[in-house]
Design a protein around this motif. Structure first.
Motif, mmCIF file in Angstrom:
data_model
loop_
_atom_site.group_PDB
_atom_site.id
_atom_site.type_symbol
_atom_site.label_atom_id
_atom_site.label_comp_id
_atom_site.label_asym_id
_atom_site.label_seq_id
_atom_site.Cartn_x
_atom_site.Cartn_y
_atom_site.Cartn_z
ATOM 1 N N ASP A 164 -28.566 -22.916 -10.361
ATOM 2 C CA ASP A 164 -28.838 -23.325 -9.205
ATOM 3 C C ASP A 164 -29.576 -22.805 -8.629
ATOM 4 O O ASP A 164 -31.087 -22.576 -8.069
ATOM 5 C CB ASP A 164 -27.578 -24.226 -7.929
ATOM 6 C CG ASP A 164 -27.520 -25.521 -9.266
ATOM 7 O OD1 ASP A 164 -28.098 -26.284 -10.138
ATOM 8 O OD2 ASP A 164 -26.013 -25.371 -8.900
ATOM 9 N N THR A 165 -29.187 -21.359 -7.534
ATOM 10 C CA THR A 165 -29.814 -20.431 -6.576
ATOM 11 C C THR A 165 -29.708 -18.705 -7.234
ATOM 12 O O THR A 165 -28.140 -19.083 -7.511
ATOM 13 C CB THR A 165 -29.873 -21.005 -5.298
ATOM 14 O OG1 THR A 165 -28.405 -20.975 -5.049
ATOM 15 C CG2 THR A 165 -30.204 -22.258 -4.981
ATOM 16 N N VAL A 168 -25.280 -15.138 -7.839
ATOM 17 C CA VAL A 168 -25.839 -16.510 -7.992
ATOM 18 C C VAL A 168 -24.950 -18.250 -7.716
ATOM 19 O O VAL A 168 -23.415 -17.495 -7.904
ATOM 20 C CB VAL A 168 -26.422 -16.681 -9.758
ATOM 21 C CG1 VAL A 168 -27.290 -15.146 -9.948
ATOM 22 C CG2 VAL A 168 -25.343 -16.233 -10.760
ATOM 23 N N GLN A 169 -25.302 -18.985 -7.631
ATOM 24 C CA GLN A 169 -24.806 -19.825 -7.563
ATOM 25 C C GLN A 169 -24.861 -20.976 -8.677
ATOM 26 O O GLN A 169 -26.183 -21.267 -9.080
ATOM 27 C CB GLN A 169 -25.187 -21.186 -5.995
ATOM 28 C CG GLN A 169 -24.578 -21.434 -5.800
ATOM 29 C CD GLN A 169 -24.955 -22.735 -4.446
ATOM 30 O OE1 GLN A 169 -25.706 -21.974 -3.720
ATOM 31 N NE2 GLN A 169 -24.322 -23.833 -4.353
ATOM 32 N N HIS A 220 -28.878 -15.664 -4.712
ATOM 33 C CA HIS A 220 -29.410 -14.367 -4.338
ATOM 34 C C HIS A 220 -29.718 -13.333 -3.745
ATOM 35 O O HIS A 220 -29.713 -12.838 -5.351
ATOM 36 C CB HIS A 220 -27.680 -14.953 -3.401
ATOM 37 C CG HIS A 220 -27.759 -16.566 -2.942
ATOM 38 N ND1 HIS A 220 -28.302 -17.268 -1.535
ATOM 39 C CD2 HIS A 220 -26.821 -17.571 -3.051
ATOM 40 C CE1 HIS A 220 -28.219 -18.470 -1.686
ATOM 41 N NE2 HIS A 220 -27.840 -18.749 -2.978
#
Length: 242
Positions: A208-209, A215-216, A211
């Motif tokens: 999803d995202t 990671v998410q 950083h």
């Protein structure tokens, strides 16, 4: 599933015969030879490499532990012995299991199942037909307890490793199997999956995202380790839309 080629190394005739009988009871085991000592075992292995050795520890001249240490190409090993004090050293040598004599068939079978779960990591000693290992298949079968579970690659969110076990997190469920991360990693599509940490492999499509250090994926925040950061960054850039 191809058969597991195995070798028995046991200096006691009765114990050796018992192991031979046990091997014959398991359909996916193929007994290559049964040797009374380490020297005979080394001769047998030169002629016929195997996937698995049932190896007695206490033998005259060369012990099972010494044999394992000097073998150039180490197959999987299941130690057999009457002495429990060798257990720790056996696990330090990364053996599959440790059977204490007298060995029951139930305990033998449990050890063999552990070896079977490790098989993807062991080079095949016989040809594997394309029907057994189809190229480009979109799924893999993994063991979950006593059953085989079909896992579709596109359903995998991420994979988490802990020593000899991995947990596959999919959209529908979590599956924990006795297998090493590297073994499973080799079966995954290289264009979709990337390792971000010793303990994590992610599906790039499930992220999803991203950083700086993690990671998410859904509610999960997964760390990116320094050793994998460069490869991960290049992988993301390659999959980035212009």
């Amino acid at each position: 599933m191809r058969k597991i080629d195995c070798l028995i190394v046991e200096d006691e005739p009765l114990a050796r015969n018992l192991m031979v009988e046990y091997v014959k009871k398991v359909p996916y085991l193929n007994l290559v030879d049964a040797c009374p000592n380490a020297m005979k075992a080394m001769e047998a292995l030169k002629k016929n490499p195997v996937d698995l050795i049932f190896l007695d520890i206490q033998m005259p001249e060369i012990t099972g532990i010494t044999l394992l240490k000097i073998l150039p190409n180490k197959p999987m090993v299941i130690f057999t012995t009457a002495y429990s004090e060798y257990a720790l050293e056996g696990y330090e040598l990364d053996v599959v299991d440790y059977l204490l004599k007298p060995v029951t068939f139930e305990r033998f079978l449990k050890a063999v199942e552990k070896a079977s779960a490790r098989m993807p990591a062991i080079p095949s000693t016989q040809s594997t037909s394309s029907s057994e290992q189809p190229a480009g298949r979109p799924f893999v079968f993994v063991k979950d307890g006593t059953k085989l579970v079909k896992v579709v690659f596109s359903d995998i969110l991420y994979i988490e490793g802990l020593k000899d076990y991995v947990t596959i997190h999919t959209r529908q469920q979590k599956i924990t199997t006795l297998q090493r991360m590297k073994h499973l990693e080799e079966q995954l599509p290289a264009d979709s999956f990337i390792r971000i940490h010793n303990s994590f492999i992610v599906n790039i499509k499930a992220i999803d995202t991203i950083h700086k250090n993690e990671v998410q994926i859904g509610q999960a925040m997964l760390p990116i380790s320094d050793s994998y950061r460069k490869n991960f960054k290049e992988f993301v850039e390659k999959n980035q839309m212009g």
